[in-house]
Design a protein around this motif. Sequence first.
Motif, PDB file in Angstrom:
ATOM      1  N   TYR A 118       5.163   5.123   1.979  1.00 18.82           N
ATOM      2  CA  TYR A 118       5.364   6.485   2.483  1.00 18.82           C
ATOM      3  C   TYR A 118       5.991   6.447   3.878  1.00 18.82           C
ATOM      4  CZ  TYR A 118       4.394  11.177   4.155  1.00 18.82           C
ATOM      5  OH  TYR A 118       4.526  12.438   4.697  1.00 18.82           O
ATOM      6  N   TYR A 119       5.462   5.570   4.741  1.00 19.33           N
ATOM      7  CA  TYR A 119       5.979   5.439   6.109  1.00 19.33           C
ATOM      8  C   TYR A 119       7.451   5.025   6.093  1.00 19.33           C
ATOM      9  CZ  TYR A 119       6.768   3.362  10.704  1.00 19.33           C
ATOM     10  OH  TYR A 119       7.304   3.035  11.919  1.00 19.33           O
TER      11      TYR A 119
ATOM     12  N   ARG B 237       0.842  -1.192   0.000  1.00 16.87           N
ATOM     13  CA  ARG B 237       0.000   0.000   0.000  1.00 16.87           C
ATOM     14  C   ARG B 237       0.882   1.248   0.000  1.00 16.87           C
ATOM     15  NH1 ARG B 237      -2.341  -2.206   4.847  1.00 16.87           N
ATOM     16  NH2 ARG B 237      -1.704  -0.233   5.756  1.00 16.87           N
ATOM     17  N   GLU B 238       0.343   2.290  -0.540  1.00 13.83           N
ATOM     18  CA  GLU B 238       1.095   3.539  -0.648  1.00 13.83           C
ATOM     19  C   GLU B 238       1.469   4.080   0.728  1.00 13.83           C
ATOM     20  OE1 GLU B 238       0.422   7.998  -2.431  1.00 13.83           O
ATOM     21  OE2 GLU B 238      -0.565   6.322  -3.430  1.00 13.83           O
ATOM     22  N   ASP B 239       0.589   3.910   1.717  1.00 13.36           N
ATOM     23  CA  ASP B 239       0.882   4.430   3.054  1.00 13.36           C
ATOM     24  C   ASP B 239       2.071   3.701   3.685  1.00 13.36           C
ATOM     25  OD1 ASP B 239      -0.797   2.142   3.255  1.00 13.36           O
ATOM     26  OD2 ASP B 239      -1.321   2.692   5.323  1.00 13.36           O
ATOM     27  N   ILE B 240       2.239   2.414   3.386  1.00 20.31           N
ATOM     28  CA  ILE B 240       3.391   1.661   3.914  1.00 20.31           C
ATOM     29  C   ILE B 240       4.680   2.181   3.295  1.00 20.31           C
ATOM     30  CG2 ILE B 240       4.512  -0.602   3.970  1.00 20.31           C
ATOM     31  CD1 ILE B 240       1.691  -1.834   4.183  1.00 20.31           C
TER      32      ILE B 240
ATOM     33  N   LYS C  43       9.612   7.925   4.804  1.00 17.75           N
ATOM     34  CA  LYS C  43       9.676   8.992   5.815  1.00 17.75           C
ATOM     35  C   LYS C  43      10.677   8.635   6.915  1.00 17.75           C
ATOM     36  CE  LYS C  43       6.668  11.102   9.224  1.00 17.75           C
ATOM     37  NZ  LYS C  43       5.310  11.113   9.761  1.00 17.75           N
TER      38      LYS C  43
END
Length: 126
Positions: free
Chosen positions: A94-95, A89-92, A98
């Motif tokens: 991104y995390y 997933r994109e949020d993973i 970051k």
Amino acid sequence: MRKRNYTVTIRMNKEEYDLLQNKVKESGQTQQAVVIHAIAGLKIASAEEVEELKTLNQILAEILSQLRGAATNLNQIARKMNTDGFMPREDILYYLNKNILKYRKESEKIWLLIRRLISGQIHMEQ
């Protein structure tokens, strides 16, 4: 008239004495000249500097550990993508990105402080 009026006696074990004699022989200078030249160019770290470097070393060790964890996560994601065609997933992503950027920024700050300390641009009282 004698220029050097002070005598210093030091004790050494066999290995230390042999090392000193080898340095004297290699240099072609007198024992006195070797010792005086050695101490003239010697930078001794203060107790505060040593403690600060120990602290920086611990911080770097923690950052390295966290980076290893992030790298492991990335390797697991890459392996899953290659074997199963899995796309995280994109949020993973991104995390992970970051955190890697955060660790890199902190590492760069620490390395800058260490370089400045080594070059004598800062003193540990700051």
